[in-house]
Design a protein around this motif. Structure first.
Motif, PDB file in Angstrom:
ATOM      1  N   SER A  34      83.138  51.215  18.037  1.00  0.00           N
ATOM      2  CA  SER A  34      81.766  51.155  18.533  1.00  0.00           C
ATOM      3  C   SER A  34      81.192  49.735  18.516  1.00  0.00           C
ATOM      4  CB  SER A  34      80.865  52.107  17.747  1.00  0.00           C
ATOM      5  OG  SER A  34      80.831  51.744  16.391  1.00  0.00           O
ATOM      6  N   ASP A  35      81.695  48.868  17.672  1.00  0.00           N
ATOM      7  CA  ASP A  35      81.180  47.493  17.592  1.00  0.00           C
ATOM      8  C   ASP A  35      82.177  46.468  18.112  1.00  0.00           C
ATOM      9  OD1 ASP A  35      78.798  48.348  16.469  1.00  0.00           O
ATOM     10  OD2 ASP A  35      79.593  48.245  14.436  1.00  0.00           O
ATOM     11  N   THR A  36      83.045  46.880  19.021  1.00  0.00           N
ATOM     12  CA  THR A  36      84.033  45.954  19.560  1.00  0.00           C
ATOM     13  C   THR A  36      83.812  45.771  21.052  1.00  0.00           C
ATOM     14  OG1 THR A  36      85.654  47.638  20.127  1.00  0.00           O
ATOM     15  CG2 THR A  36      85.742  46.765  17.887  1.00  0.00           C
TER      16      THR A  36
END
Length: 103
Positions: A34-36
């Motif tokens: 989700s944070d890439t």
């Protein structure tokens, strides 16, 4: 769960099972991607445009291959932890800096 490889517009299936024996692929993707910049939840417009039912999109073929090459290692780790938990190990053994690595 189906994944769209954006680079070549192929849809592939990836399945990751948790210690409970149920599919947790989407939860895995949400937690680790989700944070890439390399993966994201597939947009409804993409599903329609590319005629796919993919829930997540991986941008490049090389990123997909890297994931595909490590899926068996990830699954084995989950299975090994599950065996240890069944054998009486404490779930706290699999937590690092408040992050739980058991799916």
């Amino acid at each position: 769960m189906n994944v769209l490889i954006r680079e070549n517009l192929q849809t592939k299936e990836i399945n990751i099972y948790g210690a409970d024996g149920k599919l947790h692929t989407e939860k895995f993707f949400e937690k680790y991607f989700s944070d890439t910049d390399g993966a994201y939840p597939t947009f409804p417009e993409e599903r329609e445009e590319f005629q796919t039912d993919a829930e997540w999109t991986i941008i490049t073929e090389s990123d997909f291959r890297q994931l595909a090459n490590t899926i068996s290692v990830i699954q084995k780790a989950i299975d090994d932890v599950n065996e240890l938990l069944i054998g009486g190990e404490n779930a706290g053994e699999f937590v690092f800096q408040s992050e739980c690595f058991l799916i």
